[in-house]
Structures are given as C-alpha cells and as structure tokens.
Motif scaffolding. Structure first.
Motif, PDB file in Angstrom:
ATOM      1  N   TYR A   1      -3.641  15.306   3.999  1.00 17.61           N
ATOM      2  CA  TYR A   1      -3.324  14.386   5.143  1.00 17.61           C
ATOM      3  C   TYR A   1      -2.818  13.324   4.335  1.00 17.61           C
ATOM      4  N   LEU A   2      -2.658  13.897   2.749  1.00 19.99           N
ATOM      5  CA  LEU A   2      -1.176  13.159   2.672  1.00 19.99           C
ATOM      6  C   LEU A   2      -0.856  13.674   1.851  1.00 19.99           C
ATOM      7  N   THR A   3       0.593  13.868   3.093  1.00 18.18           N
ATOM      8  CA  THR A   3       1.511  14.893   2.363  1.00 18.18           C
ATOM      9  C   THR A   3       2.542  14.049   1.109  1.00 18.18           C
ATOM     10  N   GLU A   4       3.063  15.447   1.212  1.00 16.59           N
ATOM     11  CA  GLU A   4       4.346  15.409  -0.433  1.00 16.59           C
ATOM     12  C   GLU A   4       4.923  13.765  -0.198  1.00 16.59           C
ATOM     13  N   PRO A   5       5.875  13.600   1.022  1.00 17.58           N
ATOM     14  CA  PRO A   5       6.162  12.474   1.012  1.00 17.58           C
ATOM     15  C   PRO A   5       5.823  10.783   1.154  1.00 17.58           C
ATOM     16  N   LEU A   6       4.585  11.442   1.212  1.00 15.55           N
ATOM     17  CA  LEU A   6       4.014  10.306   0.932  1.00 15.55           C
ATOM     18  C   LEU A   6       3.188  10.102  -0.377  1.00 15.55           C
ATOM     19  N   VAL A   7       2.504  10.640  -0.979  1.00 14.15           N
ATOM     20  CA  VAL A   7       2.307  10.655  -1.686  1.00 14.15           C
ATOM     21  C   VAL A   7       3.140  10.530  -2.907  1.00 14.15           C
ATOM     22  N   ARG A   8       4.385  11.078  -2.645  1.00 13.41           N
ATOM     23  CA  ARG A   8       5.743  10.220  -3.543  1.00 13.41           C
ATOM     24  C   ARG A   8       6.289   8.696  -3.505  1.00 13.41           C
ATOM     25  N   GLY A   9       6.346   9.205  -2.320  1.00 10.16           N
ATOM     26  CA  GLY A   9       6.620   7.285  -2.278  1.00 10.16           C
ATOM     27  C   GLY A   9       5.685   5.873  -2.107  1.00 10.16           C
ATOM     28  N   PHE A  10       4.211   6.523  -2.022  1.00  9.36           N
ATOM     29  CA  PHE A  10       3.207   5.881  -2.814  1.00  9.36           C
ATOM     30  C   PHE A  10       3.249   5.919  -3.767  1.00  9.36           C
ATOM     31  N   THR A  11       3.094   6.649  -4.480  1.00 11.22           N
ATOM     32  CA  THR A  11       2.989   7.017  -6.060  1.00 11.22           C
ATOM     33  C   THR A  11       4.503   5.841  -7.195  1.00 11.22           C
ATOM     34  N   THR A  12       5.835   5.960  -6.051  1.00 14.32           N
ATOM     35  CA  THR A  12       6.425   5.247  -6.960  1.00 14.32           C
ATOM     36  C   THR A  12       6.454   3.959  -6.898  1.00 14.32           C
ATOM     37  N   ALA A  13       6.038   3.022  -5.244  1.00 14.46           N
ATOM     38  CA  ALA A  13       5.637   1.833  -5.048  1.00 14.46           C
ATOM     39  C   ALA A  13       4.601   1.406  -5.860  1.00 14.46           C
ATOM     40  N   ALA A  14       3.201   2.229  -6.494  1.00 16.75           N
ATOM     41  CA  ALA A  14       2.534   2.096  -7.435  1.00 16.75           C
ATOM     42  C   ALA A  14       3.617   2.133  -8.910  1.00 16.75           C
ATOM     43  N   SER A  15       4.102   2.722  -9.768  1.00 21.75           N
ATOM     44  CA  SER A  15       4.755   2.519 -10.480  1.00 21.75           C
ATOM     45  C   SER A  15       5.869   0.861 -10.767  1.00 21.75           C
TER      46      SER A  15
ATOM     47  N   VAL B   1       8.023   4.076   4.924  1.00 21.50           N
ATOM     48  CA  VAL B   1       7.408   3.521   5.014  1.00 21.50           C
ATOM     49  C   VAL B   1       5.955   3.692   3.875  1.00 21.50           C
ATOM     50  N   ALA B   2       5.656   4.498   3.610  1.00 23.90           N
ATOM     51  CA  ALA B   2       4.905   4.726   2.365  1.00 23.90           C
ATOM     52  C   ALA B   2       4.741   3.559   1.084  1.00 23.90           C
ATOM     53  N   PHE B   3       6.110   3.864   0.385  1.00 20.87           N
ATOM     54  CA  PHE B   3       6.909   3.071  -0.883  1.00 20.87           C
ATOM     55  C   PHE B   3       6.728   1.125  -0.431  1.00 20.87           C
ATOM     56  N   ILE B   4       7.985   0.811   0.581  1.00 13.24           N
ATOM     57  CA  ILE B   4       8.094  -0.595   1.410  1.00 13.24           C
ATOM     58  C   ILE B   4       6.022  -1.016   1.954  1.00 13.24           C
ATOM     59  N   ALA B   5       5.448  -0.548   2.293  1.00  8.81           N
ATOM     60  CA  ALA B   5       4.212  -0.753   1.899  1.00  8.81           C
ATOM     61  C   ALA B   5       3.297  -1.093   1.402  1.00  8.81           C
ATOM     62  N   SER B   6       3.119   0.457   0.697  1.00 11.68           N
ATOM     63  CA  SER B   6       2.677  -0.551  -0.147  1.00 11.68           C
ATOM     64  C   SER B   6       2.816  -0.580  -0.961  1.00 11.68           C
ATOM     65  N   LEU B   7       4.183  -1.176  -1.189  1.00 11.57           N
ATOM     66  CA  LEU B   7       4.865  -2.166  -2.140  1.00 11.57           C
ATOM     67  C   LEU B   7       4.492  -3.913  -1.670  1.00 11.57           C
TER      68      LEU B   7
END
Length: 752
Positions: free
Chosen positions: A210-224, A480-486
C-alpha cells in the motif's frame, strides 16, 4: 493455390459451424467432476494446526531463526574475507551516522551508538537479507524526533533560547529533558517493534504494497527536506527551538530567518569545509568505484580530523561552537520503558513500523533479485520487530535499513549477515573503549554529514519529469505525498498520502479505458479498433471492453460509455418506435374518416433514411416517399375478419416485422459483446446494472452477450440470483471469440 483455398474453406467452416455453449451445469455433469470434500470437525482442524511433529518443529525453528539454515554450510575461504572487509567498512560508517542521527531523534548522541549495535547484532540471527545494513536512518530518526519533541518540548522543562538561568540549573533541566526524551523514544520503539512482530506472525507482510513507489519516494523526499531544515541551525550555530507537527517546516524557516544574525561564524566555517570535503570524496568514490577496492571512509576521516581540530583549538570555549559533549563509556543496564506513555504514542508507532518495514523490504528485494536469493517479507517483519522490541530495553530508538550503508556493505564484498555482525562489533568497540574521544566533536560536523547523505534523496526530484512522461496519476501521488508530508508533518502526511493513493485506485476503476474491439483477420485476437489498423470491426457486432470490474462506483459510467461507444441507445430506439407507431395510428385514423375509402391500407416500411434527435425521430421527405400502400380487396379483408384469431396473429406478425424492419433502418447492430476478461469481481449494483443492460437492449432487438467471464464472477452472479428466464447462462461464453462465432452463426442463419 489449392492450399490457400483449403485454408479459406476451413476458416469459413470454423466461423459458421455452431459451437456448443458450455455453461456451469453442463461442465459439472458432463466434463468435470468436482472433488468431494468432507467437512472437517473442529477437533481435526485443531489437531492439524496444533499437533507438532519433529519435522514440523524443525521447520518452524529454522524459519524463525534463518541463520541456522546457512551458517553450518558457510564457505569460510570464499566468503570470510569479503565479509570482514565489508563489516569493517560498514561499521566505520555506522559510527558518525549513529552520532548524527541521534540528533535527528532528539536524544543524546551516545544513544545513536546503542541503536547501531543492539539491533544490528540481533538482525544477524533473524534477518533473511544478506546485504542490507540495519541501523539508524534519517527518515525514521526524524519521525522519532518529531514524537519526542512533541511529547517533551523544551518549554516543559523551562529550557528556551536566550534563557539566562544559572548554568548549573540549566544543565540539570537539560539532563531531565534528555532522560524524558530517551524514555519516549524507547516507548515508541517498543510499540513499533511489537506492531512489526505481530504483523509478521499474522503473515501481514503484504502491508508494504500500500506504500507504492511514487508515494514512498515523494514521502522520503519531503522527509529529507525536514531533515535539512532541522540541521541548518546546527550548521549556522543558531540556538532555536525544534518544532513538530503541521507546518513545522515553515516555523523552522521563520525561526532560522529571525535568528540569522546570531550565526556562529566559526561553526559555519567548520561545517562548510566538512561539506566540501565530504562531497568531493564521495564524488571520487562514485567515479572510481570500479578501481577502488574499498570506498574511502570519508565520514570517519572527517570526524577524526574535526574532533582533533576542535580539541586542539578549543573551539567550544574559545569560539562557542557546540560540541557533542559527554559520551559515557560502556553499556547501560537494561530498563523497562515507561508504559504510561504508550497510549499517546500508538498512532505514531504504527506509522514508524510501516515506513521502517517498507524501507527495509524494498532494499532487501533489490539485493535479493540482483544476487539470486529470496527474502521473506513476513520474516523481515519478525526480525525488525525483535530488533526494535529488544533494543528498546537497552535505550535504543527505532531502526531500519540504511540505503547508503547497504550499498557500501554490498559493494565492498559483503556476502552474508556476518558483515552486519562485524559492523556491530566495531560499534561496540567504540562504545566500551574509545567513545569518550569523540566528546569534542562539533555538532556542525554531524549536521554536515547528515546533509551530504541527503544528496541521494534530493535526486528523487528527477522523478517529476519521468512520471510526467509515463503516468500523470503516479506523478500526482508523488506530489501529494511530498507536499502533504512537507506541510502537515510526516505522520499526517503519510496518512494523507496513503488515503490519496487508495482514492486513485477508485478513480482508475471509475474512469477506465474503454474500447471497441476489432478482430485481427483470420485469428482469434481482438484489439482496439481505433489504435490498430489491422483490427477490423465485425459487421452487425460491437465488442465493448472496459479494463475494470463492474461495481457500484462505476456502474453509471459503464452504461453511459457503452451507449456512447456502440452508438446504440435503447431509450432512443424505444422513442423512435413510439414515434413511428403514433404516426401510423394517425394515418389509419385519417383513412377511416374518408367516406369514399372502402379499402384498407397496410403500411409497409422499407429501409428508410432517418435522423435521430434526442429521443425522437424526425421523418424526412425521403422517408414519406418510401411509404408504400398496398390495397387489399374488400372481400379478402372480410374473409380475414371472419377468422378473428388468425387475423390477430397475422397482424401481430406484421407489426413485428414492421418494427424489426424499422429498427434495422435505425441501427445495423444486432449483437453487443461485453468483454469481461478484466473483471475480477462484481457486486450487487453491478449485477443489477448488467441485467438491466441485457434486458434493455433485448427489448429493441439487440442481443447482449458476455465473453471472457471468470469463474469467480459467475459465482458472484449466482449468489446475487442473476440468472432467470430472460437472462440465461447461454449468454455467457468462455472467450470473446466463442461469442463472436455464436453471433455469426445466428446472424447468418436468420439473414435473408
């Protein structure tokens, strides 16, 4: 030539010979016999699962402790040297990263060393991946730090920037804050470990999908980005509060900007020099990795040099540069986490457990595919769970796989988990013997190490043009993963991202790609008629395909698209028939009112040009001219009336023929085949929709067939009582080609 003619004849026979339609009842009674299954009693079920033979016990033990399967056959001469070099290289990386990532977790640096020893040591026995390096990781450390700062902020202990409290009192408050934060970090780690362990026992290793690759990559980029912003204050030597929760990134930037005048120039210079040195040597490692036997351990080199410079120049006292400080020698005794804190940490622990496992299993699968072995997702969950659970009693914080260290461990010749074991022993040596030597290490150096290690994650911004070209939906998930997590923080951002990813699945089934299929000549292949030139539509037949199941979310769209793409709307055809009947009725009434008219007119309609507008049919002049009247003798008319029943039957047949001729003039489609090959399920709403489609088209003389229907879908249809007198199993065919052959046979049989 004769051979070609024979092939054409055989194809013609193949298309026109009627094929049997095998429904489920026929298969059960004539072709296949289902196996008889005796229901097992509760006692038999319990005995099967609870009874333990020696063979089963051995299998369970070996699967739970994978080291027992490969250690007895470990090839010492072949693997040992590579594992030793890899273990030392990875252990040298563990030291500075453990110290640095402890700052992200908002705990004293020595606890990063503990987290680099206990879990790594345990993973050797319970893990299935031979190449990943378990330990501290930036994203997980940052998530831990967010929880810790939220639960134990500086304000709780009256520790704020610019506080003029006595140094002794401030030191006592800082120690109390750090002790509280260590308890919180250990509590989160214990809960995350328990969640991972339980999911592994329940065989829930699939949760990572359920953590698809685009989601994980956007999430980890925001985390960085969060990591970068959190380390800027150490790089500039600015004392500001640490923020957590929604909009913490914005608050951090504002606080940094408002205190930029208090920058410690000495700390900034040291940090910039370290960044330049780290980037330069890492670039050398990348360019000459084929020629270098071992990557240059630049991080530990920078730590040693900066520690010596800080001690020799007395940077802390002379220039006010913040240093690591006290690093106690030896291991701390185990202690129970504070269970009173658990209730407020549960949701954060779930997020940390899932993200940590996702990071670990993704890297493990990459190395497993590359080197030709298998990893078990469920066992990886159990291994991570045990590492975190056991480590929490020894004051560690949650760990997962580190991408940079894993690449070093694999590239330096690591073959098995022995490399990880040796790296943990290197860390242990530092903890029990020489840890105190790193006390003068400037914090700005650790910040530089963290920021340089984020370079790989920042390269994930290259995903944006790649996803733009390949998939707009995956690009949207990434953004969405990047902006929401950021903006919302990593916890809420992950929740929003997963929810949005699930919504995209619903959207894809609601807005599927629908096509009209055509046949590739002389084959049983059917492709998109608009996309492929070779695909030819079959006369009188429309084959409609939608790459989705039919269920409540897309039933209305399915019907609308079917009508639009086939060009046949039953409602319009019904309205056209009603208009035709009304016009016929008015004509007959007009004829009856004429006194001199003694003969009855029977209206026959030929193939009439037509035009549909909405739900009505406009009769054109050509249509009026095509109406022909055939006069019947009055005597014959009286003879027909004398036999009432016969007259009714003939009139009914005449009306039916007229209706069919009229419908033929409106549409040349006689059969519609629904391609159900992509459908993996159907619900009650989809069942009603399918039945409605079949009945509506049947009322206007168009037969709807279903091709490629799966057995599971037929089972669902049976459960919903789909089949009846007007909707039978004979409308369902195993393939589209079988349905086409059936239509051709019927059409040829009834065509004039």
């Amino acid at each position: 030539m004769e051979h070609t003619e024979m092939e054409n004849v055989s194809r013609t026979l193949m298309y026109h010979v009627e094929r049997p339609v095998y429904n489920e009842d026929y298969i059960e009674t004539h072709l296949l016999q289902k196996k008889s299954k005796k229901p097992k009693s509760l006692r038999q079920v319990l005995l099967k699962h609870l009874c333990c033979s020696s063979k089963k016990l051995k299998s369970i033990v070996f699967s739970f402790i994978p080291i027992l399967t490969w250690l007895p056959s470990y090839p010492i001469k072949k693997y040992l040297l590579g594992d030793v070099i890899s273990g030392i290289s990875t252990g040298v990386m563990q030291l500075p990263q453990g110290l640095a990532y402890a700052m992200l977790a908002a705990v004293p640096p020595v606890y990063g060393l503990y987290s680099s020893f206990y879990p790594v040591f345990l993973y050797t026995f319970f893990g299935t991946s031979r190449h990943i390096s378990i330990g501290t990781f930036a994203v997980i450390s940052l998530m831990i730090g967010g929880v810790v700062v939220r639960e134990a902020p500086d304000a709780m202990f009256d520790i704020t920037a610019g506080n003029d409290t006595d140094a002794t009192v401030l030191q006592a408050r800082t120690e109390a804050r750090d002790a509280m934060r260590v308890k919180i970090a250990a509590g989160v780690t214990l809960l995350a470990g328990l969640i991972q362990f339980c999911l592994g026992l329940l065989r829930f290793g699939f949760v990572a999908i359920y953590l698809t690759e685009p989601l994980v990559r956007g999430f980890t980029t925001a985390a960085s980005m969060h990591v970068l912003l959190s380390q800027l204050k150490y790089l500039f030597g600015i004392k500001t509060s640490r923020f957590s929760g929604p909009f913490s990134a914005i608050y951090s930037v504002v606080a940094l900007g408002s205190n930029i005048k208090t920058t410690n120039v000495a700390a900034l210079i040291v940090g910039v020099i370290c960044i330049i040195l780290l980037v330069a040597v890492k670039e050398i490692n990348d360019r000459f990795k084929q020629k270098l036997p071992v990557p240059i351990p630049v991080e530990i080199i920078v730590v040693i040099i900066s520690t010596g410079a800080s001690y020799g120049l007395n940077l802390s006292d002379t220039y006010g540069v913040d240093i690591v400080g006290n690093i106690p020698t030896g291991l701390l005794p185990p202690a129970l986490p504070d269970f009173g804190l658990m209730s407020s940490l549960l949701m954060d622990s779930v997020a940390i457990a899932i993200v940590g496992f996702s990071m670990s299993i993704s890297m493990a699968k990459i190395f497993a595919i590359k080197h030709g072995y298998k990893v078990s997702g469920n066992q990886e969950l159990i291994a991570l769970g045990l590492c975190n659970c056991a480590g929490s009693f020894f004051h560690t914080f949650a760990v997962t796989c580190s991408m940079s260290r894993s690449l070093v461990q694999e590239s330096t010749g690591g073959k098995t988990q022995i490399a990880g074991l040796l790296s943990s022993l290197v860390v242990l040596l530092v903890i029990v013997a020489i840890g105190y030597l790193f006390e003068p290490l400037p914090q700005t150096v650790l910040a530089a190490i963290i920021m340089v290690n984020l370079m790989g994650m920042f390269k994930q911004f290259r995903d944006i043009p790649s996803f733009w070209r390949s998939s707009k939906i995956e690009l949207t998930i990434w953004l969405v993963a990047f902006i929401a997590s950021l903006l919302l923080g990593l916890d809420y951002g992950l929740l929003v991202s997963v929810g949005f990813a699930v919504l995209t699945i619903v959207y894809r089934t609601q807005r599927p790609k629908c096509r009209i299929l055509g046949q590739i000549p002389h084959t049983d292949l059917y492709c998109d008629a608009e996309e492929f030139e070779e695909a030819v539509e079959i006369p009188a037949i429309k084959i409609f395909s939608a790459n989705c199941p039919l269920y409540f979310a897309n039933s209305n769209m399915y019907v609308d698209t079917l009508k639009k793409m086939t060009g046949v709307d039953p409602a319009e055809l019904q309205a056209a028939m009603e208009t035709m009947k009304k016009g016929e009725k008015k004509m007959k009434e007009k004829q009856k009112k004429t006194p001199d008219q003694k003969r009855k007119s029977i209206v026959k309609l030929g193939l009439i040009p037509y035009s549909l507008s909405g739900s009505a049919v406009k009769l054109t002049k050509d249509m009026e001219m095509s109406v022909k009247h055939e006069l019947v003798d009055e005597g014959i008319h009286e003879d027909i009336q004398s036999n009432g029943q016969c007259a009714k039957e003939e009139n009914h047949c005449l009306e039916t023929d007229e209706t069919q001729i009229f419908l033929d003039s409106l549409t040349h489609i006689h059969y519609i085949i629904l391609d159900f090959t992509p459908a993996i399920f159907i619900d009650s709403v989809g069942t009603k929709t399918l039945k409605s489609i079949i009945k509506e088209y049947n009322e206007v003389g168009i037969t709807v067939l279903v091709g490629g229907c799966r057995e599971s879908v037929l089972t669902d249809l049976n459960k919903f009582n789909f089949f009846e007198i007007s909707v039978t199993r004979e409308l369902f065919f195993p393939t589209i080609h079988d349905a086409v052959l059936y239509c051709r046979d019927k059409y040829c049989a009834f065509s004039p």
